[in-house]
Design an enzyme around this catalytic site. Structure first.
Site, PDB file in Angstrom:
ATOM      1  N   CYS B   6      30.015  69.251 -60.239  1.00 39.54           N
ATOM      2  CA  CYS B   6      31.223  70.034 -60.094  1.00 39.54           C
ATOM      3  C   CYS B   6      31.873  70.306 -61.430  1.00 39.54           C
ATOM      4  O   CYS B   6      31.725  69.546 -62.388  1.00 39.54           O
ATOM      5  CB  CYS B   6      32.254  69.300 -59.235  1.00 39.54           C
ATOM      6  N   GLY B  32      27.926  73.807 -61.340  1.00 38.71           N
ATOM      7  CA  GLY B  32      27.910  74.017 -59.892  1.00 38.71           C
ATOM      8  C   GLY B  32      27.798  75.485 -59.564  1.00 38.71           C
ATOM      9  O   GLY B  32      28.634  76.266 -59.978  1.00 38.71           O
ATOM     10  N   ASN B 106      36.386  66.654 -59.302  1.00 36.21           N
ATOM     11  CA  ASN B 106      35.002  66.556 -59.736  1.00 36.21           C
ATOM     12  C   ASN B 106      34.641  65.087 -59.692  1.00 36.21           C
ATOM     13  O   ASN B 106      35.243  64.291 -60.403  1.00 36.21           O
ATOM     14  CB  ASN B 106      34.882  67.092 -61.163  1.00 36.21           C
ATOM     15  N   GLY B 107      33.684  64.744 -58.849  1.00 38.74           N
ATOM     16  CA  GLY B 107      33.268  63.345 -58.817  1.00 38.74           C
ATOM     17  C   GLY B 107      33.214  62.840 -57.395  1.00 38.74           C
ATOM     18  O   GLY B 107      33.029  63.603 -56.457  1.00 38.74           O
ATOM     19  N   CYS B 238      29.826  58.418 -68.148  1.00 46.32           N
ATOM     20  CA  CYS B 238      28.505  58.824 -67.626  1.00 46.32           C
ATOM     21  C   CYS B 238      27.635  59.392 -68.743  1.00 46.32           C
ATOM     22  O   CYS B 238      27.892  60.486 -69.245  1.00 46.32           O
ATOM     23  CB  CYS B 238      28.678  59.859 -66.516  1.00 46.32           C
ATOM     24  N   TYR B 244      22.234  65.682 -69.877  1.00 51.07           N
ATOM     25  CA  TYR B 244      21.845  66.823 -69.058  1.00 51.07           C
ATOM     26  C   TYR B 244      22.965  67.766 -68.612  1.00 51.07           C
ATOM     27  O   TYR B 244      22.844  68.982 -68.714  1.00 51.07           O
ATOM     28  CB  TYR B 244      21.123  66.299 -67.811  1.00 51.07           C
ATOM     29  N   SER B 285      16.761  72.772 -70.177  1.00 49.05           N
ATOM     30  CA  SER B 285      17.490  71.522 -70.350  1.00 49.05           C
ATOM     31  C   SER B 285      16.956  70.641 -71.466  1.00 49.05           C
ATOM     32  O   SER B 285      17.644  69.742 -71.929  1.00 49.05           O
ATOM     33  CB  SER B 285      17.527  70.744 -69.027  1.00 49.05           C
ATOM     34  N   ASP B 347      10.931  66.594 -72.005  1.00 45.58           N
ATOM     35  CA  ASP B 347      11.858  66.836 -70.898  1.00 45.58           C
ATOM     36  C   ASP B 347      13.050  65.893 -71.035  1.00 45.58           C
ATOM     37  O   ASP B 347      13.002  64.916 -71.798  1.00 45.58           O
ATOM     38  CB  ASP B 347      11.166  66.626 -69.537  1.00 45.58           C
ATOM     39  N   ASP B 348      14.132  66.206 -70.323  1.00 43.94           N
ATOM     40  CA  ASP B 348      15.330  65.372 -70.461  1.00 43.94           C
ATOM     41  C   ASP B 348      15.222  64.085 -69.637  1.00 43.94           C
ATOM     42  O   ASP B 348      15.739  63.051 -70.013  1.00 43.94           O
ATOM     43  CB  ASP B 348      16.585  66.148 -70.073  1.00 43.94           C
ATOM     44  N   CYS B 384      22.653  56.801 -58.350  1.00 42.38           N
ATOM     45  CA  CYS B 384      23.993  56.890 -58.910  1.00 42.38           C
ATOM     46  C   CYS B 384      24.988  56.978 -57.775  1.00 42.38           C
ATOM     47  O   CYS B 384      24.807  57.746 -56.842  1.00 42.38           O
ATOM     48  CB  CYS B 384      24.122  58.135 -59.795  1.00 42.38           C
ATOM     49  N   CYS B 433      28.094  54.383 -69.134  1.00 40.69           N
ATOM     50  CA  CYS B 433      27.541  53.839 -67.888  1.00 40.69           C
ATOM     51  C   CYS B 433      26.036  54.046 -67.909  1.00 40.69           C
ATOM     52  O   CYS B 433      25.564  55.174 -67.993  1.00 40.69           O
ATOM     53  CB  CYS B 433      28.164  54.550 -66.682  1.00 40.69           C
ATOM     54  N   CYS B 436      22.167  53.897 -63.800  1.00 39.97           N
ATOM     55  CA  CYS B 436      20.957  54.472 -63.207  1.00 39.97           C
ATOM     56  C   CYS B 436      19.690  53.947 -63.888  1.00 39.97           C
ATOM     57  O   CYS B 436      18.598  54.053 -63.362  1.00 39.97           O
ATOM     58  CB  CYS B 436      21.018  56.000 -63.183  1.00 39.97           C
TER      59      CYS B 436
END
Lengths: 443, 443, 443, 443
Positions: B6, B32, B106-107, B238, B244, B285, B347-348, B384, B433, B436
């Site tokens: 978002c 988004g 957002n979140g 995050c 990304y 990306s 790649d990311d 996540c 954070c 993940c």
């Protein structure tokens, strides 16, 4: 560079003709985002789908899956002639003597206004502003077999066009006599496929077979594939297909577009070297040329501009606020990449010069120390009459100003255009149309 | 990488609040593409515009110009919680005691289902599935001044969120106590602007001022700007914003996204060098990471994959044919660039591994001699719970397989992930954070 | 009775030409509910509005108010020829030699298929299935002044039609040589107005001036009103305008429709008296005839059937569920009115007999003791070729069955049709077309 | 008379619940043309269809056929409370604790604004302006079984309403304690059907069973039909259902609407005879009263006014141009019928007097010699608070003027209202609400 124009796609003899066409048009989307259309032949019943917007907006997968039929032609369009109205969306579909005919073309017919006028003087009424309708009206007035009638019509008109004509059970593909516009043929098992560019074949696992010859009419029916030829003319291939229009993964006029552009960048670096900190492309049209320049020069590549790809149809449409809001909506600078740097900006071409100026300002404002502009084609000094939407000669900055004056206008440290020889070498081959550089028009 | 989520945007005290919000949301479109919404405060009358699709599809310039009002909040959304239905499009606008309130976030809120359930047990009816509605219902049940009520509500809930709340004449911006999601503040002359990322300021010539502090509530009214704070918590930003989500031209958590990614690529090249002919990114990306890898390693960069940017909303939507048709619609290989080459693919991240596998196959089929995969983040082994749409742990390939097993699955010559240290160093700062990667969840 | 067909309306020289046309078409709505169209001449710019549905659905007051222009023609349509598709919505608007021409007609051209075919053999392509397009294509192929060209075209074709043709600054109104279809002319201050029926004048306070003569072409321009005439033919006016089509408040062929119908009812009562308790109409088309019957016979009128007027376009559309669901959606019986009564049911005509049968059943089920059917026109034994949508002769119940057999089929106590003499006397005048009763076709 | 208000329809236990509801609502269309809605219970999944406009516009037969489900409730609406916005279209459908609930009501709740306010003070947010939402919010806050909770809620509120509530597998029908609004129950084989009026049963061959008792709650489930009762209150039935709202083929409060109206006309002729040439109704609402008057007086009936039934939703909508354009769009005079006559005009009621005045003028202008107005109900002097959209008392002409003053205002030769006794006798029964005549409000 000038706005994109049109893409055409056709398929004969495949049970998912509609679905293949949708995918094919999707691959040709870069050739026109204004409208999309599709006509499918379902045993003599022609089904049509059309709309303003992107392929993904106009055709839903579900809707297209529902259309039966084994042959189809499709079209994506950026307006070259004809206003941006629903009536002008191709393919044009009519019935004549109870037989449906659909036609789609990419390009432009020479002196079509005069031809239309002559028809109108005989009482004929036109309902669209497309050249396709003109070709249709000429066609229905001929006698003879279908290929004969097509040949009679197309020998009478000059122009830069690729053409697909769909009848019940028959599909015709035509490339103009001088071969201005590309048109390629492929196979997917037994089905025959036509497309403006070879990239349309990849998406559907089709096999590239060959490019149509200039002036070739290919007829496909249950009986197989036959070729007919228009009256001979000199070869004259649009060099801008390689500079800008075609997708880098396509092979056009027998050349790899990617490699041609890499060569343009390399040749440009050899012709116009400069001492600088970074090379950056104007994305996405000069990405590969910039890579070529960087590699040849040894100056590191940076992505100094970000292109926003979420610009929808509304933003793209002609007469749009974009021009007012400037290029800022489409491009944003990446400060980190350019701050304090001596920058080589690589672009594919300069048309009016206004966008280039805004981009230069943007990069300067983002902190670049000095800017060297490198253009991977010669100065565009003349309008194109063969299907590319260049503005009037008066609006072409290179028709009025010298390279030095343009440099001053853009306020860059140096400006260099790739030479015609450098371009020709990069694209190999010969028989290209250079009229927008030279003013020598083949027709 | 996981799907975007978002973006939020707010403006207070500008006569073109609607127009600025439209442009701001357009800059945040990468966060988004599923729906967009906008609420404008016109002297206490709240006007709302919402729709499924891109900003450019949902808001026409003409329509938005027609909306008067000096404050506004807007939202672009990829569904994290809540189905993809019109009711769930934010901002959520209600009237309570004749006063309109609009909210966009957002979140994600921690344990929101349980909270909703408790409310329902008291007879409360929810009409959307958004956390925004939950926050609103908690808010209207508090007593006290507006900032007090907001604090009471937000101290009670945990989660990773940035929040904008619009009242007649007042705008509140909130960042969660741990600072998971970014939220920045800027100025355009006297107007105050908030956005998920700083890139939204460039498009409108606004001045970046600062990032909100974790747990900060900023209130803007005619009287000026005031700050309030939620109960303290440990910082926890995050890391995927840098890997990304965020746009490369943004500054997030005080870092240049572009530079962080360039560093990721460089560190990856140092940690996992390889002998090869070309380096190519998975576009777009991993473009910058690939550039970093190429530059550090000295191996030339090539654009081996072309990304089709004309995929409209329909193609993006969840439950789409894309997955069936494979990645072929989105990406096509450029044969000329990869044929016969030893390729480093950058790649990311790798989530399920299915897309990576298809891309590897595509590049092999295009003629690559051997492929070395380089991932610019550690293996994602855990889901996540803070707003990113990662799949169940079971579907994360790295939660079940070792790097070596993934290498075998992808059928590449070598595979290497960037180390956590390499990533941390690339992003500078601390307090990120990593749950993940590590499974150590802060809440 | 047979389905309604078309209504046309035109105005010249009024600053609210669009608004007047909308109101005029609204008054003519009973002549066609399938589609509506409007073309306004704004100093040579022609603006067009069209759509499927009722006038009130197709044209919003607001939209129409916004259209400038001082002349206009409009059309409401029930399909007689041409499928129910958007392309076939009249007026047909084209540009020829840069001059716009709009045309709208009510009626049908004799042998139009053969004429179209001949054109197609010369290579002409038709884009609609309307006779209007045929007339246009014939017109643009003539030489001479506009009235001369119109005369040449219309002398060549036979048929039952009223026609309006709009050029920039000129409006032509034409009635066919035999005067099948009505067309009246009125004035609103200096503006000249044309309409299928006079009822269109009331709504806008316009003054009825006169009916056009059979074969008359009226040209209106700034210079005033001029008349031209087609080649002479015998007068032949459609009697069904008085029996069914026209609105009771109209004057058609110089007759009051209301009075003609009252007379039909009276004559029917004199020709076919019966002992009964109540007289009831099939609403609304036989309301006035039933009143006439009741008054002449002295038997009290009752409203035994209720007609639901909320049937929208969808319910009206051809191929509709109505036929399956029976007439029950359109009509419901009023038990209180008919229970235990000997009922005289008055209808305007019987076509297939299926609806009549269902209505008889409905009234019986509602408790009527016995039913006497009275039809205020002679048996329809032959198809109409002049614009009325009667079915094939085979489907006309009276073409196969005697009155006694129809009585048995309907299961009524008695059945009586008004005699041709009774009908003629009721409508006064002479020169009517009775071909659907007699099979003697004038063309 | 005042604008229509609402109609509700429900069905339990029929495999074509959606189709039956569509037909039922179609029969109730006269009770509301502004919007229509439908919720179908398909084994616990609730499907909803809603829209502005007529039943035939909102629900296509094809769409509704596609909705499975064996129970349904539907609603047609003319706004009494709540603005004309999509959010306010009933039935209101929510989920609470994962269980869907749909509710539709006809009527109005006493002091609903105060009740809403109290809720809002407790932090509750309303998303529609309907009383249905209020009832729902009260319901979800109760404890106990469903019928108990409904009873608790409905005992707490006063008002004039009929209510349908749909749960998975259960349908509740409620009539308010005083019985203001009608609600009838019928059967179609085993299915149970509810409707505002009995006319909804005819269209689907359902059997009328009985009217619900005032204060009755009928619960229908697989186990059968059960009744519960609200706290007792005095009977008070809206007399305007018989005068104007209900369809003449309905039986309401145990009376035939047709017969009641015929009696009103007859009583009016006895109370207020006059020497005249013709009796004419204001169509369609006074058709039957006029017939009664004509029959009793011996003066012949004529249809002096034609009503245009093609007025679409747009024309009906509030704040419409109609009022400006006058009644001319809806009614046109039939000159032939009234010219030179002494006319008795029969209407059902007079509200503001403005429409009556326009109609009188119209008939005079059409040539009537003198006009005698006869109204088949007493003067409306007071506003209705029980669901009828009467204007403020100030705008009711009879609240300010005597009958003689109204006669002068209308410029008619004589004016007479039916007496309350005459009305009561015509409707038989007792326990009617006469508050709009008397000002004595039952609540």
């Amino acid at each position: 560079m000038p706005k994109e124009y049109c893409g055409i796609f056709g398929v004969f003899g495949h049970k998912s003709a509609g679905r293949l066409s949708r995918l094919g048009l999707f691959s040709l989307q870069h050739r026109g985002q204004e409208s999309a259309g599709l006509v499918v032949d379902d045993r003599g019943e022609f089904h049509s789908r059309k709309g303003m917007g992107l392929v993904s907006e106009v055709f839903s997968a579900k809707d297209i899956e529902g259309i039966k039929g084994t042959s189809a032609i499709g079209h994506v369009r950026y307006s070259t002639s004809g206003e941006s109205t629903p009536e002008n969306i191709q393919p044009i579909l009519v019935r004549h003597r109870d037989i449906p005919i659909a036609i789609a073309h990419n390009g432009t017919i020479h002196r079509s206004r005069e031809l239309r006028k002559k028809f109108e003087d005989d009482g004929v009424i036109f309902t669209t502003e497309t050249d396709s309708e003109l070709i249709l009206k000429m066609y229905t007035r001929q006698k003879g077999s279908r290929p004969e009638r097509l040949r009679k019509v197309l020998n009478r008109i000059k122009g830069a066009f690729s053409l697909l004509v769909l009848f019940p059970g028959e599909l015709y593909a035509v490339r103009d006599a001088m071969g201005f516009r590309p048109l390629v043929m492929g196979r997917k098992s037994r089905a025959v496929i036509f497309a403006s560019e070879s990239c349309a074949f990849d998406i559907e696992d089709a096999r590239f077979e060959r490019e149509l010859k200039p002036g070739e009419i290919v007829k496909v029916s249950r009986k197989g594939v036959e070729s007919f030829f228009l009256e001979k003319a000199e070869k004259c291939r649009c060099i801008f297909e390689l500079i800008y229009f075609s997708r880098p993964d396509s092979f056009v006029f027998g050349q790899s577009v990617y490699e041609s552009r890499l060569n343009m960048g390399r040749n440009l670096a050899m012709e116009a070297p400069v001492e600088a900190d970074i090379v950056m492309p104007i994305p996405d049209s000069a990405n590969i040329q910039a890579l070529g320049y960087a590699r040849q020069s040894g100056i590191p590549l940076e992505f100094g501009l970000l292109r926003n790809h979420y610009i929808g149809r509304t933003f793209i449409a002609p007469h749009q606020e974009i021009r007012d809001l400037g290029v800022r909506i489409k491009h944003t600078p990446i400060r980190t990449a350019v701050r304090g740097k001596r920058v080589v900006m690589v672009d594919d071409s300069i048309v009016r010069g206004t966008t280039s100026k805004k981009l230069v300002d943007m990069i300067k404002k983002a902190g670049a120390k000095e800017i060297h502009m490198r253009i991977s084609s010669p100065p565009i000094k003349f309008s194109c009459y063969y299907g590319i939407d260049t503005p009037d000669k008066k609006k072409l900055i290179a028709s009025k100003k010298s390279a030095e004056d343009i440099r001053k206008f853009l306020k860059v440290k140096s400006l260099y255009y790739l030479s015609r020889q450098g371009l020709e070498k990069a694209c190999r081959g010969d028989g290209y149309c250079f009229s927008c550089f030279s003013g020598k028009y083949p027709l």
